[in-house]
Structure formats: C-alpha cells, structure tokens
Design a protein around this motif. Structure first.
Motif, PDB file in Angstrom:
ATOM      1  N   VAL A 206     117.584  40.669  30.677  1.00 36.76           N
ATOM      2  CA  VAL A 206     118.827  39.948  30.982  1.00 36.76           C
ATOM      3  C   VAL A 206     118.710  39.184  32.304  1.00 36.76           C
ATOM      4  O   VAL A 206     119.316  38.117  32.462  1.00 36.76           O
ATOM      5  CB  VAL A 206     120.028  40.922  30.990  1.00 36.76           C
ATOM      6  CG1 VAL A 206     120.092  41.761  32.248  1.00 36.76           C
ATOM      7  CG2 VAL A 206     121.340  40.168  30.799  1.00 36.76           C
ATOM      8  N   LEU A 207     117.927  39.676  33.247  1.00 40.75           N
ATOM      9  CA  LEU A 207     117.712  38.933  34.489  1.00 40.75           C
ATOM     10  C   LEU A 207     117.042  37.594  34.224  1.00 40.75           C
ATOM     11  O   LEU A 207     117.339  36.593  34.885  1.00 40.75           O
ATOM     12  CB  LEU A 207     116.871  39.759  35.470  1.00 40.75           C
ATOM     13  CG  LEU A 207     117.599  40.885  36.210  1.00 40.75           C
ATOM     14  CD1 LEU A 207     116.597  41.753  36.970  1.00 40.75           C
ATOM     15  CD2 LEU A 207     118.648  40.322  37.171  1.00 40.75           C
ATOM     16  N   ASN A 208     116.138  37.572  33.269  1.00 38.35           N
ATOM     17  CA  ASN A 208     115.493  36.305  32.920  1.00 38.35           C
ATOM     18  C   ASN A 208     116.504  35.305  32.367  1.00 38.35           C
ATOM     19  O   ASN A 208     116.452  34.116  32.690  1.00 38.35           O
ATOM     20  CB  ASN A 208     114.367  36.540  31.903  1.00 38.35           C
ATOM     21  CG  ASN A 208     113.099  37.059  32.547  1.00 38.35           C
ATOM     22  OD1 ASN A 208     112.652  36.543  33.565  1.00 38.35           O
ATOM     23  ND2 ASN A 208     112.519  38.100  31.981  1.00 38.35           N
ATOM     24  N   ARG A 209     117.430  35.785  31.570  1.00 37.55           N
ATOM     25  CA  ARG A 209     118.441  34.883  31.011  1.00 37.55           C
ATOM     26  C   ARG A 209     119.361  34.329  32.112  1.00 37.55           C
ATOM     27  O   ARG A 209     119.795  33.180  32.033  1.00 37.55           O
ATOM     28  CB  ARG A 209     119.277  35.605  29.946  1.00 37.55           C
ATOM     29  CG  ARG A 209     118.498  35.893  28.671  1.00 37.55           C
ATOM     30  CD  ARG A 209     119.404  36.007  27.473  1.00 37.55           C
ATOM     31  NE  ARG A 209     120.340  37.119  27.586  1.00 37.55           N
ATOM     32  CZ  ARG A 209     120.075  38.365  27.208  1.00 37.55           C
ATOM     33  NH1 ARG A 209     118.873  38.653  26.701  1.00 37.55           N
ATOM     34  NH2 ARG A 209     120.970  39.322  27.319  1.00 37.55           N
ATOM     35  N   HIS A 210     119.642  35.131  33.120  1.00 42.51           N
ATOM     36  CA  HIS A 210     120.576  34.726  34.162  1.00 42.51           C
ATOM     37  C   HIS A 210     119.906  34.002  35.334  1.00 42.51           C
ATOM     38  O   HIS A 210     120.559  33.209  36.011  1.00 42.51           O
ATOM     39  CB  HIS A 210     121.328  35.951  34.705  1.00 42.51           C
ATOM     40  CG  HIS A 210     122.395  36.463  33.794  1.00 42.51           C
ATOM     41  ND1 HIS A 210     123.694  36.046  33.875  1.00 42.51           N
ATOM     42  CD2 HIS A 210     122.355  37.348  32.772  1.00 42.51           C
ATOM     43  CE1 HIS A 210     124.423  36.659  32.949  1.00 42.51           C
ATOM     44  NE2 HIS A 210     123.628  37.453  32.266  1.00 42.51           N
ATOM     45  N   LYS A 211     118.623  34.290  35.589  1.00 38.53           N
ATOM     46  CA  LYS A 211     118.021  33.845  36.844  1.00 38.53           C
ATOM     47  C   LYS A 211     116.824  32.902  36.714  1.00 38.53           C
ATOM     48  O   LYS A 211     116.378  32.358  37.729  1.00 38.53           O
ATOM     49  CB  LYS A 211     117.586  35.068  37.665  1.00 38.53           C
ATOM     50  CG  LYS A 211     118.720  36.040  38.007  1.00 38.53           C
ATOM     51  CD  LYS A 211     119.788  35.387  38.864  1.00 38.53           C
ATOM     52  CE  LYS A 211     120.898  36.366  39.211  1.00 38.53           C
ATOM     53  NZ  LYS A 211     121.982  35.703  39.996  1.00 38.53           N
ATOM     54  N   ASN A 212     116.276  32.711  35.510  1.00 41.56           N
ATOM     55  CA  ASN A 212     115.115  31.827  35.391  1.00 41.56           C
ATOM     56  C   ASN A 212     115.404  30.424  35.923  1.00 41.56           C
ATOM     57  O   ASN A 212     114.543  29.797  36.549  1.00 41.56           O
ATOM     58  CB  ASN A 212     114.667  31.721  33.937  1.00 41.56           C
ATOM     59  CG  ASN A 212     113.797  32.895  33.484  1.00 41.56           C
ATOM     60  OD1 ASN A 212     113.377  32.936  32.332  1.00 41.56           O
ATOM     61  ND2 ASN A 212     113.558  33.858  34.364  1.00 41.56           N
ATOM     62  N   ASN A 213     116.629  29.942  35.681  1.00 39.58           N
ATOM     63  CA  ASN A 213     116.970  28.587  36.139  1.00 39.58           C
ATOM     64  C   ASN A 213     117.136  28.506  37.657  1.00 39.58           C
ATOM     65  O   ASN A 213     117.288  27.425  38.213  1.00 39.58           O
ATOM     66  CB  ASN A 213     118.232  28.080  35.439  1.00 39.58           C
ATOM     67  CG  ASN A 213     119.457  28.928  35.737  1.00 39.58           C
ATOM     68  OD1 ASN A 213     119.351  29.964  36.394  1.00 39.58           O
ATOM     69  ND2 ASN A 213     120.610  28.504  35.256  1.00 39.58           N
ATOM     70  N   GLN A 214     117.114  29.687  38.329  1.00 43.12           N
ATOM     71  CA  GLN A 214     117.154  29.722  39.791  1.00 43.12           C
ATOM     72  C   GLN A 214     115.775  30.046  40.384  1.00 43.12           C
ATOM     73  O   GLN A 214     115.660  30.318  41.583  1.00 43.12           O
ATOM     74  CB  GLN A 214     118.171  30.762  40.261  1.00 43.12           C
ATOM     75  CG  GLN A 214     119.597  30.462  39.816  1.00 43.12           C
ATOM     76  CD  GLN A 214     120.563  31.570  40.216  1.00 43.12           C
ATOM     77  OE1 GLN A 214     120.554  32.035  41.364  1.00 43.12           O
ATOM     78  NE2 GLN A 214     121.396  32.007  39.281  1.00 43.12           N
ATOM     79  N   GLY A 215     114.755  30.056  39.525  1.00 42.80           N
ATOM     80  CA  GLY A 215     113.391  30.273  40.001  1.00 42.80           C
ATOM     81  C   GLY A 215     112.957  31.722  40.065  1.00 42.80           C
ATOM     82  O   GLY A 215     111.898  32.035  40.619  1.00 42.80           O
ATOM     83  N   LEU A 216     113.752  32.634  39.474  1.00 37.60           N
ATOM     84  CA  LEU A 216     113.413  34.064  39.497  1.00 37.60           C
ATOM     85  C   LEU A 216     113.032  34.523  38.093  1.00 37.60           C
ATOM     86  O   LEU A 216     113.776  34.291  37.136  1.00 37.60           O
ATOM     87  CB  LEU A 216     114.600  34.881  40.007  1.00 37.60           C
ATOM     88  CG  LEU A 216     114.406  36.409  40.058  1.00 37.60           C
ATOM     89  CD1 LEU A 216     113.262  36.783  40.986  1.00 37.60           C
ATOM     90  CD2 LEU A 216     115.702  37.087  40.518  1.00 37.60           C
ATOM     91  N   PHE A 217     111.864  35.183  37.986  1.00 39.32           N
ATOM     92  CA  PHE A 217     111.359  35.654  36.701  1.00 39.32           C
ATOM     93  C   PHE A 217     111.090  37.155  36.782  1.00 39.32           C
ATOM     94  O   PHE A 217     110.608  37.659  37.791  1.00 39.32           O
ATOM     95  CB  PHE A 217     110.069  34.915  36.334  1.00 39.32           C
ATOM     96  CG  PHE A 217     110.274  33.455  36.047  1.00 39.32           C
ATOM     97  CD1 PHE A 217     110.371  32.987  34.746  1.00 39.32           C
ATOM     98  CD2 PHE A 217     110.387  32.537  37.093  1.00 39.32           C
ATOM     99  CE1 PHE A 217     110.567  31.632  34.489  1.00 39.32           C
ATOM    100  CE2 PHE A 217     110.583  31.196  36.851  1.00 39.32           C
ATOM    101  CZ  PHE A 217     110.672  30.739  35.539  1.00 39.32           C
ATOM    102  N   SER A 218     111.392  37.853  35.698  1.00 40.54           N
ATOM    103  CA  SER A 218     111.238  39.308  35.670  1.00 40.54           C
ATOM    104  C   SER A 218     110.320  39.731  34.526  1.00 40.54           C
ATOM    105  O   SER A 218     110.347  39.136  33.446  1.00 40.54           O
ATOM    106  CB  SER A 218     112.619  39.970  35.501  1.00 40.54           C
ATOM    107  OG  SER A 218     112.508  41.377  35.492  1.00 40.54           O
TER     108      SER A 218
END
Length: 339
Positions: A206-218
C-alpha cells in the motif's frame, strides 16, 4: 554524493551481515546503525570499522517498540541528514516462542519436513503482552514502530530530486491465516509474529500505491531459514547443535535454508543494486541458497488483498493520531507537575 542508509536492528544477525555487505559494496555510503541495545550497537560499530576503517558509520538509539523512542530518533535523523536513500526495516521480535513438540516430531518423519522447517507452520506460538504505550508488543515492534518512523521521516524520504527506498525484512511465516483486519494488533490470537509480518507485507504494497509518485518505493524480503538469536531462542541450544548437520543435508533438497546471516541478507543486499522502477511491488524477494552454497534472489508473488491493505493503512493512520494525542496529554501532565 554519498548515500545515506539506515538499518534498524543492525547490531547482530541479518542486520549486521547486511551492513558488512553494504560497506563492501559501497565504502562511500553513510551507514546508520539504529539499535535498541547501544552496548551491542557499539560492538557492531567497532567490528564494522575494523573491517572497513575508512567507512562512515553512525549510531542511533532506536527502540521501535516505543513511540517516544521512535519520535526522538526521527528528530535526531532529521537533524543529522538532509535525506535518507535506504531505510532497512529489519528489527523484530518473537517473544517466548513455544514449540508444539508433538507436531514437530510428527513432521520430522513426514513428507512435510522441509515446509515445516521453512515456515514453522503449525509449530510456533508466542506469548505477547502490552507495552508501556498500551500496544501489543510484537505489533508495536515489528510493524507500528516502523510505520511511525516512516511517517516521521517522510520529509527525508519523499523528495522530488531523488528516489528513496524502504525494505522490510518479512518472513516465510507471514501468513494471511494468522492475520485479522478486525484485530490488527493480534490481541486475540497466538501467532503475533506471523500476523505482524503479514501486515508488513500489506503495508509495503500500500505504501507503493500512495508514495511512488513522491519518489518513495517499498519492497519486502524473506531471508529464508536463518540461524540467528531469534531462531536459537525457539529450542534449547544443544538441540540446534545436534540438528545443524541435518539442516545442511536438507539444504541439498531446498533452497530456502540460507542458515547463515550472510546468506539471509542476500535479498536485502541485492535490492540495494536494483532500480526501484524495475521491481514488482506485489512480489516478496526471497534470499535463497543452493545445496552448493550459492546465494541468489528470487521474487514470489504475495497473497495480498488490495482492499484489506488499504483498510490496514487507514487503521494505522488512526492509531498514529491516537498515540500522538496520548503522548501530548502525557507531556502536558508532566509539564503541569513540574510547574
């Protein structure tokens, strides 16, 4: 520009093995050992500098099982660094594991022996308890403390100029059957470790869905069956001494018996060299070791429901608000008493 890497639970086992491998890979990185036990952390720090005398290795006191410690440590990180490139969420506990000996010996002489050792399915229960924050200890340490750390470090992790990575040390013990969305802290169950690790898999997705567009990958990894302090605590030490030759024999037939912390850190180390855009957010990356002792990494799809992972994320955000409010009230009470 040097990369900043933070590793929780870095003073022994897989965490320390990862640190050694990372410094061998990139001697210019700035490595931060985030540990609860500072005496052991200092010993790990000395060992790393002995093998890598020119390395930049920092220490950070962090108990991910304590809300106050997480918030204090996050403030220290923000004061030290302008960004964080890698955050390895490796710290974890399995308190007072109990083995069903009848099931163990039954499995020992069955076709299920390899799966039994690889996943401990049906073998292990743990005794959980409330911590000083009123949270279940395993949930707080293995999941919520790390979630809170991510939330606090978002200004350093989510920057438009570069990508950052979160890597969770999960487990083959992470099973959907052990987790309940109605009981995310696992207050009612007997497998809090499995529950917390399955929850970390969901949170990674779920972090990838929320944060990938901010440059954060999990990403999430499974270290395989590794002999660490956590593993040795499951059964008496003399038993492991007797069974270890047998374990190496079994490894001829299964690649999940990584056995050593160095081997178990394989997927963690492998991810360090990968471009995040090339990774599958629904995959768990497994450390594997062949019968000949050759290490490699292989992805396996995780059994995760998108809707349930979104609900978990919202529940964690609500719990975050609750613990922050409670902490503010405690601080206000303390301030009034000192006046």
């Amino acid at each position: 520009m040097e990369r900043v890497v933070i590793v929780t639970g870095a003073n022994s086992g897989i965490g320390l093995a990862l640190c050694e491998r990372l410094l061998s890979e990139d001697s210019q990185l700035r490595l931060c050992l985030a540990c609860r036990n500072m005496q052991r952390a200092k010993a790990a720090h000395s060992a790393l500098l002995t093998s890598h005398p020119d390395a930049h290795v920092d220490l950070l006191h962090l108990d991910v099982g304590s809300v106050r410690s997480v918030l204090d440590a996050a403030q220290e990180v923000k004061a030290r660094y302008s960004r964080v490139d890698f955050l390895y969420l490796n710290a974890g506990i399995m308190p007072n594991p109990q083995v069903d000996l009848k099931a163990f010996f039954k499995g020992l002489f069955s076709r299920n022996i390899i799966n039994m050792f690889a996943t401990a399915e049906g073998l292990l229960t743990q005794q959980d308890r409330l911590n000083s924050d009123g949270l279940q200890e395993v949930f707080a340490t293995n999941l919520f403390g790390h979630f809170l750390l991510i939330r606090e470090l978002e200004p350093l992790l989510c920057q438009a100029a570069h990508t950052s990575r979160i890597v969770w040390t999960s487990s083959s013990n992470a099973r959907r059957s052990a987790f309940s969305i109605e009981d995310i802290q696992h207050r009612q169950g007997t497998e809090p470790y499995s529950s917390s690790k399955y929850a970390s898999d969901m949170l990674s997705l779920v972090l990838n869905r929320h944060k990938n567009n901010q440059g954060l990958f999990s990403s999430a990894i499974c270290p395989g069956l590794v002999m660490t302090n956590l593993t040795y605590g499951i059964l008496p030490s003399f038993f492991w001494t007797l069974i270890m030759p047998f374990m190496y024999l079994i490894r001829i037939f299964t690649n999940t018996f990584t056995l050593t912390p160095y081997n178990g850190a394989e997927a963690l180390h492998w991810l360090f060299g990968q471009k995040p855009e090339s990774l599958d957010p629904r995959a768990k990356y497994h450390s594997l070791t062949s019968g000949l002792g050759i290490n490699y990494t292989q992805p396996q799809q995780m059994d995760i429901d998108d809707e349930m992972s979104d609900i978990l994320y919202e529940k964690l955000l609500e719990l975050e608000k609750e613990v922050r409010r409670k902490l503010r009230e405690e601080n206000a009470d303390t301030h009034q008493l000192t006046e």
